[in-house]
Design an enzyme around this catalytic site. Structure first.
Site, PDB file in Angstrom:
ATOM      1  N   THR A 221       0.915  -1.260   0.070  1.00 46.63           N
ATOM      2  CA  THR A 221      -0.018   0.008   0.068  1.00 46.63           C
ATOM      3  C   THR A 221       0.857   1.276   0.050  1.00 46.63           C
ATOM      4  O   THR A 221       1.853   1.248   0.598  1.00 46.63           O
ATOM      5  CB  THR A 221      -0.837  -0.128   1.311  1.00 46.63           C
ATOM      6  OG1 THR A 221      -1.433   1.265   1.648  1.00 46.63           O
ATOM      7  CG2 THR A 221       0.040  -0.413   2.476  1.00 46.63           C
ATOM      8  N   ASP A 222       0.346   2.487  -0.314  1.00 42.36           N
ATOM      9  CA  ASP A 222       1.141   3.603  -0.440  1.00 42.36           C
ATOM     10  C   ASP A 222       1.077   4.335   1.068  1.00 42.36           C
ATOM     11  O   ASP A 222       1.703   5.102   1.227  1.00 42.36           O
ATOM     12  CB  ASP A 222       0.238   4.626  -1.362  1.00 42.36           C
ATOM     13  CG  ASP A 222      -1.110   4.713  -1.114  1.00 42.36           C
ATOM     14  OD1 ASP A 222      -1.799   4.332  -0.139  1.00 42.36           O
ATOM     15  OD2 ASP A 222      -1.722   5.870  -1.638  1.00 42.36           O
ATOM     16  N   GLU A 223       0.223   3.557   1.933  1.00 39.96           N
ATOM     17  CA  GLU A 223       0.101   4.041   3.341  1.00 39.96           C
ATOM     18  C   GLU A 223       1.635   3.919   4.079  1.00 39.96           C
ATOM     19  O   GLU A 223       1.741   4.559   5.223  1.00 39.96           O
ATOM     20  CB  GLU A 223      -0.959   3.243   3.887  1.00 39.96           C
ATOM     21  CG  GLU A 223      -2.270   3.724   3.400  1.00 39.96           C
ATOM     22  CD  GLU A 223      -3.471   3.797   4.306  1.00 39.96           C
ATOM     23  OE1 GLU A 223      -3.449   3.537   5.645  1.00 39.96           O
ATOM     24  OE2 GLU A 223      -4.688   3.636   4.073  1.00 39.96           O
TER      25      GLU A 223
ATOM     26  N   LYS B  93       2.113  -3.322   7.213  1.00 43.71           N
ATOM     27  CA  LYS B  93       2.320  -3.324   5.930  1.00 43.71           C
ATOM     28  C   LYS B  93       3.943  -3.015   5.542  1.00 43.71           C
ATOM     29  O   LYS B  93       4.603  -3.720   4.893  1.00 43.71           O
ATOM     30  CB  LYS B  93       1.451  -2.832   4.953  1.00 43.71           C
ATOM     31  CG  LYS B  93       0.064  -3.145   5.090  1.00 43.71           C
ATOM     32  CD  LYS B  93      -0.308  -4.412   4.683  1.00 43.71           C
ATOM     33  CE  LYS B  93       0.044  -4.636   2.952  1.00 43.71           C
ATOM     34  NZ  LYS B  93      -0.393  -6.242   2.714  1.00 43.71           N
TER      35      LYS B  93
ATOM     36  N   TYR C  12      -2.065  -0.683  10.961  1.00 39.70           N
ATOM     37  CA  TYR C  12      -2.224  -1.094   9.889  1.00 39.70           C
ATOM     38  C   TYR C  12      -1.021  -0.860   8.691  1.00 39.70           C
ATOM     39  O   TYR C  12      -0.359  -1.813   8.132  1.00 39.70           O
ATOM     40  CB  TYR C  12      -3.406  -0.772   8.909  1.00 39.70           C
ATOM     41  CG  TYR C  12      -3.341  -1.109   7.555  1.00 39.70           C
ATOM     42  CD1 TYR C  12      -3.510  -2.503   7.203  1.00 39.70           C
ATOM     43  CD2 TYR C  12      -3.416  -0.003   6.596  1.00 39.70           C
ATOM     44  CE1 TYR C  12      -3.606  -2.503   5.515  1.00 39.70           C
ATOM     45  CE2 TYR C  12      -3.229  -0.364   5.158  1.00 39.70           C
ATOM     46  CZ  TYR C  12      -3.422  -1.639   4.663  1.00 39.70           C
ATOM     47  OH  TYR C  12      -3.229  -2.111   3.377  1.00 39.70           O
TER      48      TYR C  12
HETATM   49  P1  NAD Z   1      -9.944  -7.683   2.283  1.00 40.06           P
HETATM   50  O1  NAD Z   1      -9.909  -6.792   3.949  1.00 40.06           O
HETATM   51  O2  NAD Z   1     -11.159  -7.131   1.503  1.00 40.06           O
HETATM   52  O3  NAD Z   1      -9.393  -8.778   2.054  1.00 40.06           O
HETATM   53  C1  NAD Z   1      -8.611  -9.541   2.928  1.00 40.06           C
HETATM   54  C2  NAD Z   1      -8.647 -11.163   2.496  1.00 40.06           C
HETATM   55  O4  NAD Z   1      -7.627 -11.760   3.173  1.00 40.06           O
HETATM   56  C3  NAD Z   1      -9.866 -11.631   2.868  1.00 40.06           C
HETATM   57  O5  NAD Z   1     -10.454 -12.561   1.954  1.00 40.06           O
HETATM   58  C4  NAD Z   1      -9.790 -12.315   4.161  1.00 40.06           C
HETATM   59  O6  NAD Z   1     -10.644 -13.464   4.471  1.00 40.06           O
HETATM   60  C5  NAD Z   1      -8.216 -12.791   3.956  1.00 40.06           C
HETATM   61  N1  NAD Z   1      -7.449 -12.807   5.189  1.00 40.06           N
HETATM   62  C6  NAD Z   1      -7.296 -12.146   6.318  1.00 40.06           C
HETATM   63  N2  NAD Z   1      -6.309 -12.830   7.150  1.00 40.06           N
HETATM   64  C7  NAD Z   1      -6.041 -14.036   6.644  1.00 40.06           C
HETATM   65  C8  NAD Z   1      -5.244 -15.113   7.357  1.00 40.06           C
HETATM   66  N3  NAD Z   1      -4.707 -14.750   8.479  1.00 40.06           N
HETATM   67  N4  NAD Z   1      -4.941 -16.155   6.517  1.00 40.06           N
HETATM   68  C9  NAD Z   1      -5.543 -16.167   5.225  1.00 40.06           C
HETATM   69  N5  NAD Z   1      -6.411 -15.331   4.779  1.00 40.06           N
HETATM   70  C10 NAD Z   1      -6.730 -14.076   5.281  1.00 40.06           C
HETATM   71  O7  NAD Z   1      -8.497  -6.549   1.760  1.00 40.06           O
HETATM   72  P2  NAD Z   1      -8.464  -5.964   0.348  1.00 40.06           P
HETATM   73  O8  NAD Z   1      -8.717  -4.595   0.442  1.00 40.06           O
HETATM   74  O9  NAD Z   1      -8.822  -6.731  -0.951  1.00 40.06           O
HETATM   75  O10 NAD Z   1      -6.685  -5.808   0.280  1.00 40.06           O
HETATM   76  C11 NAD Z   1      -5.881  -6.640  -0.276  1.00 40.06           C
HETATM   77  C12 NAD Z   1      -4.417  -6.461   0.120  1.00 40.06           C
HETATM   78  O11 NAD Z   1      -4.131  -5.322  -0.818  1.00 40.06           O
HETATM   79  C13 NAD Z   1      -3.932  -6.172   1.351  1.00 40.06           C
HETATM   80  O12 NAD Z   1      -2.640  -6.589   1.574  1.00 40.06           O
HETATM   81  C14 NAD Z   1      -3.900  -4.828   1.328  1.00 40.06           C
HETATM   82  O13 NAD Z   1      -2.997  -4.258   2.392  1.00 40.06           O
HETATM   83  C15 NAD Z   1      -3.634  -4.205  -0.103  1.00 40.06           C
HETATM   84  N6  NAD Z   1      -4.093  -3.172  -0.435  1.00 40.06           N
HETATM   85  C16 NAD Z   1      -5.380  -2.679  -0.650  1.00 40.06           C
HETATM   86  C17 NAD Z   1      -5.581  -1.467  -1.085  1.00 40.06           C
HETATM   87  C18 NAD Z   1      -7.279  -1.085  -0.876  1.00 40.06           C
HETATM   88  O14 NAD Z   1      -7.419   0.261  -1.325  1.00 40.06           O
HETATM   89  N7  NAD Z   1      -8.235  -1.942  -0.727  1.00 40.06           N
HETATM   90  C19 NAD Z   1      -4.872  -0.794  -1.623  1.00 40.06           C
HETATM   91  C20 NAD Z   1      -3.542  -1.032  -1.813  1.00 40.06           C
HETATM   92  C21 NAD Z   1      -3.287  -2.218  -0.995  1.00 40.06           C
HETATM   93  O1  DAU Z   2      -4.312   3.938   0.403  1.00 42.19           O
HETATM   94  C1  DAU Z   2      -4.425   2.208   0.229  1.00 42.19           C
HETATM   95  C2  DAU Z   2      -5.219   1.903   1.383  1.00 42.19           C
HETATM   96  O2  DAU Z   2      -6.631   2.437   1.124  1.00 42.19           O
HETATM   97  C3  DAU Z   2      -5.101   0.592   1.676  1.00 42.19           C
HETATM   98  O3  DAU Z   2      -3.845   0.143   1.975  1.00 42.19           O
HETATM   99  C4  DAU Z   2      -6.280   0.157   2.796  1.00 42.19           C
HETATM  100  O4  DAU Z   2      -6.090  -1.039   2.832  1.00 42.19           O
HETATM  101  C5  DAU Z   2      -7.578   0.453   2.468  1.00 42.19           C
HETATM  102  O5  DAU Z   2      -8.410   0.234   3.353  1.00 42.19           O
HETATM  103  C6  DAU Z   2      -7.747   2.117   2.187  1.00 42.19           C
HETATM  104  O6  DAU Z   2      -7.158   2.765   3.335  1.00 42.19           O
HETATM  105  P1  DAU Z   2      -8.201   4.087   3.891  1.00 42.19           P
HETATM  106  O7  DAU Z   2      -7.986   4.305   5.169  1.00 42.19           O
HETATM  107  O8  DAU Z   2      -7.320   5.404   3.071  1.00 42.19           O
HETATM  108  O9  DAU Z   2      -9.497   3.759   3.175  1.00 42.19           O
HETATM  109  P2  DAU Z   2     -10.969   4.074   3.892  1.00 42.19           P
HETATM  110  O10 DAU Z   2     -11.752   3.639   2.999  1.00 42.19           O
HETATM  111  O11 DAU Z   2     -11.016   3.400   5.489  1.00 42.19           O
HETATM  112  O12 DAU Z   2     -10.855   5.569   3.989  1.00 42.19           O
HETATM  113  C7  DAU Z   2     -10.615   6.634   2.901  1.00 42.19           C
HETATM  114  C8  DAU Z   2     -10.680   7.969   3.456  1.00 42.19           C
HETATM  115  O13 DAU Z   2     -12.135   8.398   3.998  1.00 42.19           O
HETATM  116  C9  DAU Z   2      -9.847   8.077   4.743  1.00 42.19           C
HETATM  117  O14 DAU Z   2      -9.369   9.517   4.474  1.00 42.19           O
HETATM  118  C10 DAU Z   2     -11.045   8.224   5.879  1.00 42.19           C
HETATM  119  C11 DAU Z   2     -12.371   8.754   5.264  1.00 42.19           C
HETATM  120  N1  DAU Z   2     -13.369   8.018   5.732  1.00 42.19           N
HETATM  121  C12 DAU Z   2     -13.347   6.537   5.865  1.00 42.19           C
HETATM  122  C13 DAU Z   2     -14.682   5.973   6.321  1.00 42.19           C
HETATM  123  C14 DAU Z   2     -14.863   4.698   6.560  1.00 42.19           C
HETATM  124  C15 DAU Z   2     -14.416   8.892   6.236  1.00 42.19           C
HETATM  125  O15 DAU Z   2     -14.425  10.134   6.119  1.00 42.19           O
HETATM  126  N2  DAU Z   2     -15.597   8.109   6.559  1.00 42.19           N
HETATM  127  C16 DAU Z   2     -15.798   6.780   6.696  1.00 42.19           C
HETATM  128  O16 DAU Z   2     -16.974   6.396   7.226  1.00 42.19           O
END
Ligand code: NAD
Ligand code: DAU
Length: 352
Positions: free
Chosen positions: A133-135, A162, A158
């Protein structure tokens, strides 16, 4: 160029993993895709309905914290590639309880790397691709972009977990010469996104006339990427990326959270006939997230110039597809809204 035979996809029942499998399993019948997922609250087999019976897809229920479960999967399938999505992914949950994040994201990643390094079960070790992630880079001010050289500076449990896993993956390349690649991606949105995250939560709440909880001022900025574009970037790096290298992936679509919420109100209004003013009137400012990073923005020059990847969706076109998907898939929504989901929403927003 990597030509995979058998790929273990960890976390393939989650948001990005299920979109990846829905795209790649039908496209690559010559490759066996093994979805290794613990089915936590975030994992949904409902997201894999359309591929579950394809001959090149298998589901293995198991936890990456459990070395015996990993050994079993390796001995059964002898994977040559790993695409590692599995993680605890929600920042707010990491603030209320960090332990699972360290155990899954750090120790779970280590366990997979150990199986990959050992060639457990006689498996070959062609490519371990780690999704990050970019975080990990922390917060930007008004100016600047994250590049692959930006110093790590994570803010939440989190992002710290990562960042730790990225360092361990890289160390396995430098120390043991393992063929690893890493992508650090910005915020994804699209179908099959669990509605604890901003975009799906706001879409469902506008559809149902519920409050739209915006943290703090709503002026925090994220760079949004449609999930299918992220999946294509992952495939590009898996097959063409240089071992040991990291690639930043982003959508070139910086938006404040308020911009995102207003766009959702407009689009849900257009798609359902509800009034934009009524929907925007649901916006409710709530207590800010502790340690809330102000701005993320990605410089994706490296993956574009070296590997030829570019996003195909604009924020407008991707969000339109996403809103339509939620309107058309009410069964999926009903299936994932378990008691656990309801209690999380109550716990998270009643304290703000
Ligand atoms: P998600 O939370 O939707 O899905 C996570 C999946 O991992 C689920 O299917 C869960 O059952 C499985 N899981 C969790 N713990 C586990 C364990 N101990 N063993 C096996 N499986 C397990 O997550 P996502 O949003 O699909 O993100 C996937 C990956 O991409 C993560 O590594 C996250 O850090 C990264 N990522 C997400 C975003 C985003 O915006 N969602 C952006 C950048 C990177
Ligand atoms: O940047 C990549 C990341 O993006 C991933 O690594 C994470 O797994 C993914 O969950 C996401 O993280 P964020 O914290 O950026 O996503 P989230 O959707 O939780 O929040 C996006 C923005 O919106 C953040 O600034 C917080 C704000 N927010 C979020 C929620 C859930 C609100 O204002 N209200 C809300 O209810």
């Amino acid at each position: 160029m990597v030509t995979p035979n058998t790929i273990v996809v960890t976390g393939g029942a989650g948001f990005i993993g299920s979109n990846f499998l829905n795209l790649m399993v039908p496209r690559h019948p010559e490759i066996l895709f093994v979805n290794f997922d613990a089915l936590t609250y975030a994992g949904n087999l409902a997201s894999l309905e359309s591929i579950k019976d394809l001959p090149n897809y298998r589901f293995e229920h198991g936890d990456i914290r459990d070395r015996e479960a990993i050994k079993r999967v390796w001995e059964t399938h002898k994977p040559d590639c790993v695409v590692h999505f599995a993680a605890e992914s929600h920042v707010d949950r990491s603030i209320s309880g960090p332990t699972d994040f360290i155990e899954t994201n750090v120790v779970g990643t280590l366990n997979l790397l150990e199986a990959f390094r050992a060639g457990t079960g006689g498996a070959t070790s062609t490519r371990f691709h780690h999704i990050s992630t970019d975080e990990v880079f922390g917060a930007l001010g008004d100016e600047g972009l994250f590049t692959e050289e930006t110093r790590y500076d994570p803010s939440s449990p989190y992002s710290a977990s990562k960042a730790s896993s990225d360092h361990i993956v890289r160390a396995y390349h430098r120390t043991y010469g393992l063929p690893v690649t890493i992508t650090n991606c910005s915020n994804n949105y699209g179908p099959r996104h669990f509605p604890e995250k901003l975009v799906p939560l706001m879409i469902l709440n506008t559809m149902e006339g519920k409050p739209l909880p915006v943290y703090g001022s709503g002026l925090n900025v994220r760079d949004w990427l449609y999930v299918a574009d992220h999946c294509e970037a992952i495939w590009t790096v898996l097959t063409q990326g240089v071992p040991g290298e990291t690639y930043n992936v982003g959508g070139n679509a910086e938006k404040t959270n308020l911009d995102v919420v207003h766009s959702i109100c407009r689009m849900v209004g257009e798609e359902t006939g509800k009034s934009y003013d009524d929907l925007a009137g649901l916006i409710t400012y709530v207590k800010d997230r502790p340690g809330h990073d102000f701005r993320y923005a990605i410089d994706a020059t490296k993956i574009r110039t070296e590997l030829g990847w570019e996003p195909t969706e604009t924020f407008e076109s991707g969000l339109r597809k996403t809103v339509r998907w939620y309107i058309e898939n009410t069964n999926w929504i009903d299936q994932i809204r378990s008691g656990e989901y309801r209690s999380w929403i109550e716990k998270n927003y009643s304290q703000r």
